[in-house]
Design a protein around this motif. Structure first.
Motif, PDB file in Angstrom:
ATOM      1  N   GLY A  44       0.802  -1.218   0.000  1.00 30.28           N
ATOM      2  CA  GLY A  44       0.000   0.000   0.000  1.00 30.28           C
ATOM      3  C   GLY A  44       0.834   1.266   0.000  1.00 30.28           C
ATOM      4  O   GLY A  44       0.460   2.273  -0.601  1.00 30.28           O
ATOM      5  N   PHE A  45       1.994   1.221   0.652  1.00 23.29           N
ATOM      6  CA  PHE A  45       2.891   2.376   0.658  1.00 23.29           C
ATOM      7  C   PHE A  45       3.357   2.692  -0.759  1.00 23.29           C
ATOM      8  O   PHE A  45       3.280   3.835  -1.208  1.00 23.29           O
ATOM      9  CB  PHE A  45       4.095   2.129   1.566  1.00 23.29           C
ATOM     10  N   PHE A  46       3.842   1.678  -1.458  1.00 19.63           N
ATOM     11  CA  PHE A  46       4.345   1.923  -2.808  1.00 19.63           C
ATOM     12  C   PHE A  46       3.228   2.265  -3.774  1.00 19.63           C
ATOM     13  O   PHE A  46       3.428   3.047  -4.698  1.00 19.63           O
ATOM     14  CB  PHE A  46       5.164   0.726  -3.295  1.00 19.63           C
ATOM     15  N   ALA A  47       2.055   1.725  -3.577  1.00 14.95           N
ATOM     16  CA  ALA A  47       0.925   2.081  -4.426  1.00 14.95           C
ATOM     17  C   ALA A  47       0.606   3.569  -4.288  1.00 14.95           C
ATOM     18  O   ALA A  47       0.472   4.285  -5.292  1.00 14.95           O
ATOM     19  CB  ALA A  47      -0.288   1.239  -4.064  1.00 14.95           C
ATOM     20  N   PHE A  52       0.996   9.225  -6.117  1.00 14.56           N
ATOM     21  CA  PHE A  52       1.310  10.614  -5.782  1.00 14.56           C
ATOM     22  C   PHE A  52       2.445  11.155  -6.657  1.00 14.56           C
ATOM     23  O   PHE A  52       2.426  12.313  -7.068  1.00 14.56           O
ATOM     24  CB  PHE A  52       1.675  10.751  -4.301  1.00 14.56           C
ATOM     25  N   MET A  53       3.445  10.323  -6.951  1.00 18.44           N
ATOM     26  CA  MET A  53       4.547  10.768  -7.816  1.00 18.44           C
ATOM     27  C   MET A  53       4.050  11.054  -9.234  1.00 18.44           C
ATOM     28  O   MET A  53       4.502  12.000  -9.873  1.00 18.44           O
ATOM     29  CB  MET A  53       5.658   9.722  -7.850  1.00 18.44           C
ATOM     30  N   ALA A  54       3.127  10.248  -9.727  1.00 15.19           N
ATOM     31  CA  ALA A  54       2.570  10.498 -11.055  1.00 15.19           C
ATOM     32  C   ALA A  54       1.786  11.805 -11.070  1.00 15.19           C
ATOM     33  O   ALA A  54       1.850  12.568 -12.040  1.00 15.19           O
ATOM     34  CB  ALA A  54       1.677   9.343 -11.470  1.00 15.19           C
ATOM     35  N   ALA A  55       1.075  12.088 -10.000  1.00 13.92           N
ATOM     36  CA  ALA A  55       0.308  13.336  -9.932  1.00 13.92           C
ATOM     37  C   ALA A  55       1.240  14.536  -9.824  1.00 13.92           C
ATOM     38  O   ALA A  55       0.969  15.587 -10.412  1.00 13.92           O
ATOM     39  CB  ALA A  55      -0.656  13.298  -8.753  1.00 13.92           C
ATOM     40  N   VAL A  56       2.333  14.413  -9.086  1.00 16.66           N
ATOM     41  CA  VAL A  56       3.295  15.519  -8.978  1.00 16.66           C
ATOM     42  C   VAL A  56       3.955  15.766 -10.324  1.00 16.66           C
ATOM     43  O   VAL A  56       4.238  16.908 -10.696  1.00 16.66           O
ATOM     44  CB  VAL A  56       4.358  15.214  -7.882  1.00 16.66           C
TER      45      VAL A  56
END
Length: 131
Positions: A44-47, A52-56
């Protein structure tokens, strides 16, 4: 696994004492709840991290507000997940836990828990499978 058709466990108080009476079930539930909250080292952490990285990384950081909302709601969610975990380990049981005696169900819960941890510890293999 711990509920029945006529007696579902829906309240936090329904899980009190599970850690003492059924430690394996409580451990599996703890790992899976922490994964839902996005706590490392779980899948769940990596998901959440990659979403979030894709959104940033979106064009001109137009989704940065969505990342802030997502992180805040994740923090609020962790509070609720930890309430169940603390009830399982630190409160006294109110009733007996009659678990299903299904070996297949126990196997599935164990495999899901181990895969959740494995995906969090070694995410590179799973990311490679996804392309």
């Amino acid at each position: 696994w711990i509920g029945k058709r006529d007696g579902e466990r829906l309240l936090v108080s329904d899980f009190c004492g599970l850690g003492r009476r059924r430690p394996g079930v409580a451990l599996a539930m703890t790992v899976l709840m922490l994964s839902l909250g996005g706590i490392p080292p779980t899948a769940g952490f990596f998901a959440k991290f990659y979403v979030f990285m894709a959104a940033v990384g979106a064009y001109d950081q137009q989704l940065l507000w969505l990342v802030v909302v997502g992180v805040l709601t994740s923090a609020i969610g962790i509070f609720y997940y930890l309430r169940v975990v603390t009830a399982m380990y630190f409160r006294n049981a109110q009733g007996d836990f009659e678990l299903s005696r299904s070996a297949a169900l126990a196997f599935v819960v164990a495999v899901c828990t181990l895969l959740t941890l494995e995906m969090g510890i070694l995410p590179g293999f799973w990311l490679g499978l996804g392309g």
